[in-house]
Each structure stands twice: as structure tokens, then as C-alpha cells.
Scaffold this motif. Structure first.
Motif, short mmCIF file in Angstrom:
data_model
loop_
_atom_site.label_atom_id
_atom_site.label_comp_id
_atom_site.label_asym_id
_atom_site.label_seq_id
_atom_site.Cartn_x
_atom_site.Cartn_y
_atom_site.Cartn_z
N MET A 1 34.24 15.00 13.66
CA MET A 1 33.99 15.40 12.38
C MET A 1 32.72 14.70 11.69
O MET A 1 32.53 13.50 11.96
CB MET A 1 35.14 15.32 11.45
N ILE A 2 31.56 15.38 11.09
CA ILE A 2 30.45 14.71 10.45
C ILE A 2 30.65 15.02 8.91
O ILE A 2 30.83 16.13 8.65
CB ILE A 2 29.20 15.22 11.14
N VAL A 3 30.76 13.92 8.16
CA VAL A 3 30.52 13.89 6.86
C VAL A 3 29.29 13.74 6.16
O VAL A 3 28.68 12.70 6.43
CB VAL A 3 31.48 13.19 6.27
N GLY A 4 28.85 14.66 5.39
CA GLY A 4 27.45 14.35 4.59
C GLY A 4 27.73 13.46 3.29
O GLY A 4 28.49 14.28 2.37
N LEU A 5 27.44 12.25 3.24
CA LEU A 5 27.82 11.55 2.15
C LEU A 5 26.38 11.53 0.97
O LEU A 5 25.31 11.01 1.47
CB LEU A 5 28.24 10.28 2.17
N THR A 6 26.35 11.76 -0.04
CA THR A 6 25.22 11.79 -0.77
C THR A 6 25.90 11.44 -2.24
O THR A 6 26.89 11.12 -2.59
CB THR A 6 24.50 13.11 -0.89
N GLY A 7 24.89 11.28 -3.21
CA GLY A 7 25.06 11.29 -4.57
C GLY A 7 23.72 10.75 -5.49
O GLY A 7 22.45 10.93 -4.47
N GLY A 8 23.57 10.83 -6.52
CA GLY A 8 22.42 10.41 -7.12
C GLY A 8 21.97 8.81 -6.91
O GLY A 8 22.81 8.09 -6.45
N ARG A 158 14.54 12.18 -11.68
CA ARG A 158 13.74 13.44 -11.62
C ARG A 158 13.28 13.91 -10.21
O ARG A 158 13.17 15.13 -9.93
CB ARG A 158 12.43 13.65 -12.74
N ALA A 159 13.17 12.91 -9.49
CA ALA A 159 12.46 13.14 -8.13
C ALA A 159 13.74 13.75 -7.26
O ALA A 159 13.46 14.12 -5.98
CB ALA A 159 12.04 11.89 -7.41
N GLN A 160 15.10 13.58 -7.63
CA GLN A 160 16.27 14.09 -7.08
C GLN A 160 16.54 15.10 -7.63
O GLN A 160 16.44 15.41 -8.87
CB GLN A 160 17.08 12.94 -6.77
N LEU A 161 17.63 15.99 -7.24
CA LEU A 161 18.48 17.15 -7.74
C LEU A 161 19.20 16.32 -8.86
O LEU A 161 19.78 15.33 -8.66
CB LEU A 161 19.32 17.84 -6.54
N PRO A 162 19.42 17.14 -10.01
CA PRO A 162 20.41 16.66 -11.05
C PRO A 162 21.68 16.25 -10.58
O PRO A 162 22.15 17.00 -9.64
CB PRO A 162 20.39 17.90 -11.94
N MET A 163 22.10 15.31 -11.07
CA MET A 163 23.77 15.00 -10.49
C MET A 163 24.53 15.84 -10.88
O MET A 163 25.38 16.30 -9.71
CB MET A 163 24.13 13.76 -11.41
N GLU A 165 24.10 19.31 -10.54
CA GLU A 165 23.81 20.49 -9.60
C GLU A 165 24.61 19.67 -8.16
O GLU A 165 24.92 20.45 -7.32
CB GLU A 165 22.16 20.55 -9.17
N LYS A 166 24.28 18.21 -7.96
CA LYS A 166 24.76 17.94 -6.47
C LYS A 166 26.35 18.19 -6.59
O LYS A 166 26.96 18.36 -5.88
CB LYS A 166 24.53 16.28 -6.36
N ARG A 167 27.03 17.86 -7.90
CA ARG A 167 28.38 17.84 -7.99
C ARG A 167 28.87 19.32 -7.66
O ARG A 167 29.94 19.57 -6.99
CB ARG A 167 29.00 17.38 -9.36
N ALA A 168 28.09 20.32 -8.15
CA ALA A 168 28.47 21.72 -8.19
C ALA A 168 28.29 22.12 -6.76
O ALA A 168 29.15 22.90 -6.26
CB ALA A 168 27.68 22.49 -9.01
N ARG A 169 27.49 21.49 -5.95
CA ARG A 169 27.20 22.02 -4.50
C ARG A 169 28.19 21.21 -3.52
O ARG A 169 28.37 21.70 -2.15
CB ARG A 169 25.85 21.71 -4.07
N ALA A 170 28.65 20.09 -3.92
CA ALA A 170 29.58 19.32 -3.07
C ALA A 170 30.84 20.11 -2.61
O ALA A 170 31.47 21.03 -3.40
CB ALA A 170 29.97 18.04 -3.65
N ASP A 171 31.51 19.75 -1.39
CA ASP A 171 32.92 20.10 -1.20
C ASP A 171 33.80 19.18 -1.82
O ASP A 171 34.91 19.55 -2.16
CB ASP A 171 32.98 20.16 0.39
N VAL A 172 33.59 17.79 -1.87
CA VAL A 172 34.39 16.97 -2.49
C VAL A 172 33.64 16.07 -3.57
O VAL A 172 32.38 15.77 -2.86
CB VAL A 172 35.19 16.03 -1.42
#
Length: 210
Positions: A1-8, A158-163, A165-172
């Protein structure tokens, strides 16, 4: 399994990646790969100097990341030029590590990628996980961590997606506002119910971690 981990920026991605590693995951750190890609003598560093000038180099010939940051975080076109130089090399190195970990039998591979959604890498993983803090806390941490004034810190945000929006697009979503122990409990729950070894790569849907 591959997990994509991100955040602001300054949300706690590296702490979360370390906690995943402690539970047995193989971690691929995109920031580390980006630093390796611009070491002296690399084609990427040469391309950066051609685009931005020798002023982005330190006296020892290494990249002056602070000087480069002052250029690209205030200029979207310059930032896109930098990403066009660095991102392909990071992806190449990332794929090589993924293949190495798979060959070694790693059951879970975590890709720690600050720009996971921005670069489209979310489409290449089984589960997307966002480490979340609200923007006010994110700004406070960034200023304290990097010694930036408010204007510089806001330019980096501002150089990244707003936090949000990232939260809304995440699975978890892992909420990182109450310290490392609270974050670890959320990762324990996620590991047990979603990404523990021998589970399939089925997405779980958007939800905050228990």
C-alpha cells in the motif's frame, strides 16, 4: 500500500512521517530528495543557476535556499520555473526508492510530499492523508520555526493550496493541534484500521481520523 502524506507548511508532516516509520512504514521524503537533486554538480543545480543567477549559490557552491526562496515565493512564474527544474528529478528519485522498498517487501510505503495535490501525485497513491492545523496556528509555527516576518510567512503559505482545500481533498485528516501524543493516537487508529500490513489499498473516504 502507498500512502500519500501531506499538509501545509509547518503543519507537522515530518513528525507524522516519523510516527509512521516507527510503526513499520517505509518513508520517502520528497523534501530530502529535492535537496539531493540540487547538490553541487547536479544538472538541476546548474539549471537553477542558469535561470536565477549565481546569487542563489553560497560561497561553497551549494544552493542558498533562503536566497532562492526570497525570489520564488514572491513570484509565481519564477516558482513554476523552479518546479519545472526540480520536480521531474524528485519524481525519478522517488520512483527508484518506491521500487527499492517494494523489492525489499515493505508492506506500507509513505510518500511525504508537501505538494502532493498540487503536483497530481495524489492520483498515484492508495490513500491520501493530510496533517491539519488551522491557518492561524500554521502561520504562528512557521514564523517561529523559520524566523520569518509575517509577510514572508504569508507568502510561503500562499504558494501552497489552502489548508482547508487540502483537508477537503484528503481521504483521512490527522488534526495536529494537541501535541505529538495526540497525533500518535490518530496514527495508531489509522494504522490499525486502514494501512496496517496486508490490508488492500482500498480508499476509506474523507474523514477525520478517530
Amino acid at each position: 500500500m502507498i500512502v500519500g502524506l501531506t499538509g501545509g507548511i509547518a503543519s507537522g508532516k515530518s513528525t507524522a512521517a516519523r510516527l509512521f516509520a516507527e510503526r513499520g512504514a517505509a518513508v520517502v521524503d520528497a523534501d530530502r530528495l529535492a535537496r539531493e537533486a540540487v547538490e553541487p554538480g547536479t544538472p538541476a543545480l546548474a539549471a537553477i543557476v542558469r535561470r536565477f543567477g549565481a546569487g542563489v549559490l553560497r560561497p561553497d557552491g551549494r544552493l542558498d535556499r533562503a536566497a532562492l526562496g526570497r525570489l520564488v515565493f514572491r513570484d509565481a512564474a519564477a516558482r513554476r520555473d523552479l518546479e519545472a527544474i526540480v520536480h521531474p528529478e524528485v519524481r525519478r528519485r522517488m520512483q527508484a526508492l518506491i521500487e527499492r522498498f517494494r523489492a525489499a517487501g515493505a508492506p506500507v510505503i509513505v510518500l511525504e510530499v508537501p505538494l502532493l495535490f498540487e503536483t497530481g501525485l495524489d492520483r498515484a497513491v492508495d490513500l491520501t492523508v493530510v496533517v491539519y492545523v488551522d491557518e492561524a496556528e500554521q502561520l504562528r509555527r512557521l514564523m517561529a520555526r523559520d524566523g520569518l516576518d509575517r509577510e514572508e510567512a504569508e507568502a510561503r503559505l500562499r504558494a501552497q493550496l489552502p489548508m482547508e482545500e487540502k483537508r477537503a481533498r484528503a481521504d483521512v485528516v490527522l488534526v495536529n493541534r494537541d501535541g505529538v501524543e495526540a497525533l500518535a493516537r490518530q496514527i495508531d487508529a489509522l494504522w490499525t484500521y486502514a494501512v496496517r500490513p496486508n490490508r488492500t489499498g482500498q480508499r476509506k473516504g474523507n474523514a477525520d481520523a478517530p
